[in-house]
Structures are given as C-alpha cells and as structure tokens.
Design a protein around this motif. Structure first.
Motif, mmCIF file in Angstrom:
data_model
loop_
_atom_site.group_PDB
_atom_site.id
_atom_site.type_symbol
_atom_site.label_atom_id
_atom_site.label_comp_id
_atom_site.label_asym_id
_atom_site.label_seq_id
_atom_site.Cartn_x
_atom_site.Cartn_y
_atom_site.Cartn_z
ATOM 1 N N HIS A 29 0.819 -1.221 0.000
ATOM 2 C CA HIS A 29 0.000 0.000 0.000
ATOM 3 C C HIS A 29 0.850 1.267 0.000
ATOM 4 O O HIS A 29 0.402 2.334 0.414
ATOM 5 N N GLN A 30 2.075 1.130 -0.437
ATOM 6 C CA GLN A 30 3.006 2.241 -0.628
ATOM 7 C C GLN A 30 3.138 3.166 0.584
ATOM 8 O O GLN A 30 2.909 4.376 0.488
ATOM 9 N N PRO A 31 3.543 2.603 1.722
ATOM 10 C CA PRO A 31 3.762 3.463 2.890
ATOM 11 C C PRO A 31 5.013 4.308 2.711
ATOM 12 O O PRO A 31 5.861 4.008 1.868
ATOM 13 N N ASP A 32 5.118 5.345 3.505
ATOM 14 C CA ASP A 32 6.326 6.179 3.516
ATOM 15 C C ASP A 32 7.443 5.509 4.294
ATOM 16 O O ASP A 32 8.622 5.764 4.052
ATOM 17 N N ILE A 33 7.044 4.688 5.258
ATOM 18 C CA ILE A 33 8.010 4.042 6.144
ATOM 19 C C ILE A 33 7.418 2.749 6.684
ATOM 20 O O ILE A 33 6.203 2.628 6.815
ATOM 21 N N ILE A 34 8.293 1.809 6.980
ATOM 22 C CA ILE A 34 7.914 0.569 7.665
ATOM 23 C C ILE A 34 8.479 0.667 9.071
ATOM 24 O O ILE A 34 9.639 1.063 9.253
ATOM 25 N N VAL A 35 7.676 0.315 10.059
ATOM 26 C CA VAL A 35 8.174 0.295 11.437
ATOM 27 C C VAL A 35 7.860 -1.053 12.070
ATOM 28 O O VAL A 35 6.905 -1.729 11.679
ATOM 29 N N THR A 36 8.666 -1.421 13.030
ATOM 30 C CA THR A 36 8.493 -2.658 13.765
ATOM 31 C C THR A 36 8.873 -2.412 15.219
ATOM 32 O O THR A 36 9.299 -1.312 15.573
ATOM 33 N N ALA A 37 8.741 -3.449 16.028
ATOM 34 C CA ALA A 37 9.057 -3.323 17.451
ATOM 35 C C ALA A 37 10.192 -4.253 17.861
ATOM 36 O O ALA A 37 10.361 -4.540 19.039
ATOM 37 N N ASN A 38 10.962 -4.727 16.889
ATOM 38 C CA ASN A 38 12.036 -5.665 17.182
ATOM 39 C C ASN A 38 13.224 -5.348 16.285
ATOM 40 O O ASN A 38 13.083 -5.313 15.059
ATOM 41 N N ILE A 39 14.368 -5.134 16.872
ATOM 42 C CA ILE A 39 15.567 -4.752 16.114
ATOM 43 C C ILE A 39 15.996 -5.854 15.141
ATOM 44 O O ILE A 39 16.469 -5.574 14.041
ATOM 45 N N GLY A 40 15.807 -7.115 15.513
ATOM 46 C CA GLY A 40 16.138 -8.213 14.605
ATOM 47 C C GLY A 40 15.282 -8.166 13.357
ATOM 48 O O GLY A 40 15.774 -8.313 12.230
ATOM 49 N N CYS A 41 13.985 -7.956 13.538
ATOM 50 C CA CYS A 41 13.065 -7.817 12.400
ATOM 51 C C CYS A 41 13.444 -6.589 11.577
ATOM 52 O O CYS A 41 13.440 -6.634 10.335
ATOM 53 N N GLN A 42 13.760 -5.503 12.245
ATOM 54 C CA GLN A 42 14.128 -4.261 11.554
ATOM 55 C C GLN A 42 15.316 -4.492 10.620
ATOM 56 O O GLN A 42 15.280 -4.116 9.452
ATOM 57 N N LEU A 43 16.351 -5.118 11.132
ATOM 58 C CA LEU A 43 17.547 -5.377 10.323
ATOM 59 C C LEU A 43 17.255 -6.352 9.196
ATOM 60 O O LEU A 43 17.728 -6.175 8.072
ATOM 61 N N HIS A 44 16.480 -7.372 9.481
ATOM 62 C CA HIS A 44 16.154 -8.397 8.492
ATOM 63 C C HIS A 44 15.327 -7.793 7.342
ATOM 64 O O HIS A 44 15.646 -7.995 6.178
ATOM 65 N N ILE A 45 14.287 -7.058 7.685
ATOM 66 C CA ILE A 45 13.398 -6.465 6.680
ATOM 67 C C ILE A 45 14.123 -5.393 5.878
ATOM 68 O O ILE A 45 13.973 -5.300 4.659
ATOM 69 N N SER A 46 14.916 -4.584 6.544
ATOM 70 C CA SER A 46 15.599 -3.483 5.845
ATOM 71 C C SER A 46 16.606 -3.985 4.820
ATOM 72 O O SER A 46 16.983 -3.247 3.912
ATOM 73 N N GLY A 47 17.001 -5.242 4.941
ATOM 74 C CA GLY A 47 17.938 -5.820 3.987
ATOM 75 C C GLY A 47 17.407 -5.895 2.568
ATOM 76 O O GLY A 47 18.189 -5.939 1.625
ATOM 77 N N VAL A 48 16.083 -5.897 2.412
ATOM 78 C CA VAL A 48 15.497 -5.987 1.068
ATOM 79 C C VAL A 48 14.405 -4.953 0.799
ATOM 80 O O VAL A 48 13.949 -4.832 -0.333
ATOM 81 N N ALA A 49 13.987 -4.223 1.790
ATOM 82 C CA ALA A 49 12.912 -3.243 1.597
ATOM 83 C C ALA A 49 13.380 -2.076 0.736
ATOM 84 O O ALA A 49 14.546 -1.677 0.788
ATOM 85 N N ASP A 50 12.458 -1.536 -0.030
ATOM 86 C CA ASP A 50 12.752 -0.383 -0.882
ATOM 87 C C ASP A 50 12.530 0.950 -0.171
ATOM 88 O O ASP A 50 12.842 2.002 -0.725
ATOM 89 N N ILE A 51 11.955 0.905 1.003
ATOM 90 C CA ILE A 51 11.683 2.121 1.771
ATOM 91 C C ILE A 51 12.327 1.986 3.146
ATOM 92 O O ILE A 51 12.683 0.879 3.562
ATOM 93 N N PRO A 52 12.484 3.085 3.868
ATOM 94 C CA PRO A 52 13.137 3.026 5.184
ATOM 95 C C PRO A 52 12.388 2.135 6.172
ATOM 96 O O PRO A 52 11.153 2.053 6.147
#
Length: 140
Positions: free
Chosen positions: A98-121
């Motif tokens: 749904h084309q968000p401006d940003i993705i947020v999570t509550a776990n640093i492991g998830c944050q690092l894992h997702i950011s490895g391939v996400a096109d947005i911050p």
C-alpha cells in the motif's frame, strides 16, 4: 519472577502518554507496521503499538497476513536461510503493498532483516515517534 512482573515493554509505557502535541507533524505520513513474533506471542501485546501510532496521527496502511513472521525469528535466518528469505520476501511484499512512507516494527532483529530488502526506510516505531517529537519541538 518479581522482575518479570515489574518489567514493561516500551509500548506499555508510551500507551499512557499524551501524544496530541505531535499530531500536526504526523498527518499524511503513511506507516506500515510489522508486529514481531516477540510482541505477538511472547508478550501478547498485539495491537498496542498500532493504537499508539494511530493516536499520534500516523496513517496506518493495511498489511496482509500481518500475523506472519518476517523470517528473522529464532534460528530461521541461521539454520533455515531459504525459509527465512522466503518469509522475508512475503513480509516485505505485504508491507510495501500500500506504498507506505516508512515501515516500522518493534524488534531490532526484524528491523535489520526487513531493511535488507525493503525499498523504503525501516525503523523501530519508537525511533519514528522520537524523530517526530524532535521535529515538533524544533519547530515550535
């Protein structure tokens, strides 16, 4: 046991705070939230971060299959890399749908894992709130 009874996740603390001061800074910011397994299953705090972000004025976008793991959990990423990558690809597709401006999570492991391939911050949700609060206090 006593320490466990006293311990709180940061979302439990922030949920009681007045966030109206930052609402004007958050309007129109589209956020996709990934609720990590730790928050869902371990702490059983499903929906609390979303309520905080909504109260703060962010526009939460829907995320299909939001209850599913991102692939970072436990030993997936170490012992089952193919499964981990497949879970991550599915999760990132759902988070970005749904084309968000940003993705947020509550776990640093998830944050690092997702950011490895996400096109947005990708950030921890408390970082997003902190950035907004800093912006709000600097513009007043």
């Amino acid at each position: 046991q006593r320490v466990s009874e006293l311990a709180k996740d940061i979302c439990e603390v922030v949920s009681g705070e007045d966030l109206t001061a930052i609402e004007s800074q958050t309007k129109g910011i589209r956020v996709a939230f990934h609720c990590p397994c730790t928050l869902q299953h371990g702490q059983q705090l499903v929906g609390l971060v979303e309520k905080i972000l909504d109260r703060a004025g962010y526009e939460l976008v829907p995320v299909a299959d939001s209850h599913l793991c991102c692939g970072s959990a436990g030993t997936y990423s170490l012992l089952q890399p193919e499964l981990s990558q497949r879970l991550r690809e599915n999760k990132v597709t759902a988070l970005q749908a749904h084309q968000p401006d940003i993705i947020v999570t509550a776990n640093i492991g998830c944050q690092l894992h997702i950011s490895g391939v996400a096109d947005i911050p990708v950030k921890h949700w408390i970082e997003l709130l902190d950035d907004t609060m800093t912006l709000s206090t600097n513009t007043c």
